[in-house]
Motif scaffolding. Sequence first.
Motif, short mmCIF file in Angstrom:
data_model
loop_
_atom_site.label_atom_id
_atom_site.label_comp_id
_atom_site.label_asym_id
_atom_site.label_seq_id
_atom_site.Cartn_x
_atom_site.Cartn_y
_atom_site.Cartn_z
N ASP A 11 -58.08 -30.01 -16.16
CA ASP A 11 -56.69 -29.62 -16.39
C ASP A 11 -55.85 -30.73 -17.01
O ASP A 11 -54.63 -30.72 -16.90
CB ASP A 11 -56.04 -29.12 -15.08
N GLU A 12 -56.52 -31.70 -17.65
CA GLU A 12 -55.78 -32.71 -18.39
C GLU A 12 -56.19 -32.63 -19.85
O GLU A 12 -57.38 -32.62 -20.15
CB GLU A 12 -56.11 -34.12 -17.88
N THR A 13 -55.21 -32.55 -20.75
CA THR A 13 -55.52 -32.63 -22.17
C THR A 13 -55.27 -34.08 -22.54
O THR A 13 -54.13 -34.56 -22.42
CB THR A 13 -54.59 -31.75 -23.03
N ALA A 14 -56.32 -34.78 -22.99
CA ALA A 14 -56.14 -36.22 -23.23
C ALA A 14 -56.76 -36.65 -24.55
O ALA A 14 -57.83 -36.19 -24.93
CB ALA A 14 -56.73 -37.02 -22.08
N ILE A 15 -56.04 -37.54 -25.23
CA ILE A 15 -56.56 -38.15 -26.46
C ILE A 15 -56.24 -39.65 -26.40
O ILE A 15 -55.12 -40.04 -26.05
CB ILE A 15 -55.93 -37.52 -27.72
N ALA A 33 -53.93 -46.18 -28.17
CA ALA A 33 -53.13 -45.01 -27.79
C ALA A 33 -53.81 -44.35 -26.61
O ALA A 33 -55.04 -44.24 -26.58
CB ALA A 33 -53.03 -44.04 -28.95
N HIS A 34 -53.01 -43.95 -25.62
CA HIS A 34 -53.56 -43.34 -24.40
C HIS A 34 -52.62 -42.21 -24.00
O HIS A 34 -51.55 -42.46 -23.45
CB HIS A 34 -53.64 -44.43 -23.31
N LEU A 35 -52.98 -41.00 -24.33
CA LEU A 35 -52.11 -39.85 -24.07
C LEU A 35 -52.79 -38.89 -23.10
O LEU A 35 -53.95 -38.52 -23.32
CB LEU A 35 -51.83 -39.09 -25.38
N VAL A 36 -52.08 -38.53 -22.05
CA VAL A 36 -52.61 -37.56 -21.09
C VAL A 36 -51.53 -36.54 -20.81
O VAL A 36 -50.42 -36.91 -20.41
CB VAL A 36 -53.03 -38.23 -19.75
N SER A 37 -51.85 -35.27 -21.01
CA SER A 37 -50.88 -34.23 -20.66
C SER A 37 -51.48 -33.42 -19.52
O SER A 37 -52.52 -32.79 -19.67
CB SER A 37 -50.62 -33.35 -21.88
N ASN A 378 -58.66 -48.72 -12.53
CA ASN A 378 -57.21 -48.80 -12.59
C ASN A 378 -56.63 -47.40 -12.30
O ASN A 378 -57.18 -46.41 -12.78
CB ASN A 378 -56.87 -49.27 -14.03
N SER A 379 -55.54 -47.34 -11.54
CA SER A 379 -55.02 -46.02 -11.14
C SER A 379 -54.75 -45.10 -12.33
O SER A 379 -54.95 -43.89 -12.24
CB SER A 379 -53.75 -46.18 -10.33
N GLN A 380 -54.32 -45.66 -13.46
CA GLN A 380 -54.06 -44.81 -14.63
C GLN A 380 -55.35 -44.31 -15.28
O GLN A 380 -55.33 -43.39 -16.07
CB GLN A 380 -53.25 -45.59 -15.67
N LEU A 381 -56.45 -44.96 -14.94
CA LEU A 381 -57.72 -44.56 -15.55
C LEU A 381 -58.67 -43.89 -14.56
O LEU A 381 -59.77 -43.51 -14.93
CB LEU A 381 -58.41 -45.78 -16.17
N SER A 382 -58.25 -43.77 -13.29
CA SER A 382 -59.18 -43.15 -12.34
C SER A 382 -59.14 -41.63 -12.44
O SER A 382 -60.16 -40.98 -12.31
CB SER A 382 -58.95 -43.64 -10.91
N THR A 383 -57.98 -41.06 -12.69
CA THR A 383 -57.96 -39.61 -12.93
C THR A 383 -58.32 -39.37 -14.41
O THR A 383 -58.38 -40.30 -15.20
CB THR A 383 -56.57 -39.01 -12.60
N ASP A 384 -58.55 -38.10 -14.75
CA ASP A 384 -59.11 -37.79 -16.07
C ASP A 384 -58.25 -38.31 -17.23
O ASP A 384 -57.03 -38.17 -17.22
CB ASP A 384 -59.29 -36.27 -16.20
N ASN A 385 -58.93 -38.88 -18.21
CA ASN A 385 -58.27 -39.44 -19.39
C ASN A 385 -59.29 -39.58 -20.51
O ASN A 385 -60.49 -39.41 -20.27
CB ASN A 385 -57.65 -40.81 -19.04
N ALA A 386 -58.84 -39.88 -21.71
CA ALA A 386 -59.77 -39.96 -22.83
C ALA A 386 -60.18 -41.40 -23.15
O ALA A 386 -61.16 -41.63 -23.85
CB ALA A 386 -59.17 -39.30 -24.06
N THR A 387 -59.42 -42.37 -22.61
CA THR A 387 -59.79 -43.78 -22.84
C THR A 387 -61.20 -44.03 -22.30
O THR A 387 -62.03 -44.67 -22.94
CB THR A 387 -58.75 -44.69 -22.16
N MET A 388 -61.47 -43.48 -21.12
CA MET A 388 -62.79 -43.69 -20.51
C MET A 388 -63.90 -43.03 -21.35
O MET A 388 -65.03 -43.50 -21.38
CB MET A 388 -62.80 -43.16 -19.06
N ILE A 389 -63.55 -41.97 -22.05
CA ILE A 389 -64.55 -41.28 -22.90
C ILE A 389 -64.86 -42.16 -24.13
O ILE A 389 -66.01 -42.27 -24.55
CB ILE A 389 -64.02 -39.88 -23.32
N ALA A 390 -63.82 -42.81 -24.64
CA ALA A 390 -64.03 -43.73 -25.77
C ALA A 390 -64.92 -44.91 -25.35
O ALA A 390 -65.80 -45.33 -26.09
CB ALA A 390 -62.69 -44.24 -26.29
N VAL A 391 -64.69 -45.41 -24.15
CA VAL A 391 -65.48 -46.54 -23.64
C VAL A 391 -66.96 -46.15 -23.54
O VAL A 391 -67.85 -46.86 -24.03
CB VAL A 391 -64.95 -47.00 -22.25
#
Length: 416
Positions: A11-15, A33-37, A378-391
Amino acid sequence: MRILAIETSCDETAISIVEAKDGLETPSFDVLAHLVSSQTKIHAPWGGVVPNLAKREHQKNLIPILRQALTKFKKVKKLSSDRKEKIADWPPRKIADVKKILAREPELLARFLKFIPTITAPPIDALAVTRGPGLEPALWVGINFAKALALVWQKPLVPVNHLEGHIYSVLIPTINHKLKPKISISFPALALLVSGGHTELILIKNWLEHKTIGQTLDDAAGECFDKVARLLGLPYPGGPAIAKLAKQFSNETSARGATPAVGQGPASGWKTYSLPRPMLHSPDFNFSFSGLKTAALYLVKKESPLNQAQRAALAYECQQAIVETLVKKTAKALIKLKPRTLIVTGGVAANQELKRQMKKMITTLSPELADCQLLISNSQLSTDNATMIAVAAHLHLQKKKKISKNFSADGNLKLD
Ligand code: KG4
Ligand code: ZN
């Protein structure tokens, strides 16, 4: 190596756009850039994520989020603005190909054809997208979007396992692109991955070499937080809501001069409850949280209607039961496997009490583990995000893992 990553597994749209430097010895990342909606408000009335609603929202959100990510990227890298092109400049074949890829996402297709032809391809080296696990209707939106972008921009596309994203998110200690401390993982490493869909202990021999040594037999830890929260009339997602109420309980009880003695009767007038610590003594590294939820349900029924103090006491005990189970099982695996790094990651890793107890456990467990480093996402990276996908995509590219072009969404994709 600049990677633009897309995440739509739940349920997160992230780029995100991430610049990766150096090889596997000491990888370092600059988050451009780290965008999470988050769609939590949309799913909240249902008490959980509704797959088709998630699909609809991803279709709506992807283009606006891409636009924001590109704007941020250009600002950070001081790039000049775009040369405008018109859709008419695209050969009919290209338009037909995009229409074919996004045939099942008509709303996204319309937005795609309106925006993408007006911009030039950004200076990135690769695209990455979550392939699974997750909700397939949601995963497909991100995958088809990424495939269409890869075609139009002529870039390679790396499919990524969402769980690998969570694990290696610990390589980014902060999303502030000006601070770039380097994090290294010494192998073997042990990862506790705790999210809404997963509770797993994973042994990592080397980069991207995973073996799941324990997992939940029923509900995940995050799911248990969410379900108990619902019983207590708290909003979705339940983890942060339970943590907040639990904090209220500890503050109240310590203000009254009593440490909350869980399960040992009233503490200064505040009732305490006792919930089970499931499978704490089982010989394996597996978990089970459905019994805990059922026990909470019985308590709620028995005590109903609950006043605010009772709800806070139950939230506190639920958090303690989950955290204690996770910490003790992890300790058991640490003693047996003696890894050089412990990684704690996934949405539930944002829980302060879990962080506190993990830190305490690892420093006091055994002299043999004195050198074991603890990496908590990191709390901003523990829930779903796209930065972790890039890593994770960067690690795949570094390891020169074979990248398939014709991949599909896999809701049950495994790690091993
Ligand atoms: O990793 P994530 O964003 O999505 C999945 O891949 O599942 O994890 C979401 C889960 C939810 O169950 C949510 O309640 C839980 O993580 N969560 C927390 C906290 N923040 C999020 N659980 C406990 N404490 C938190 N602070
Ligand atoms: Zn996740």
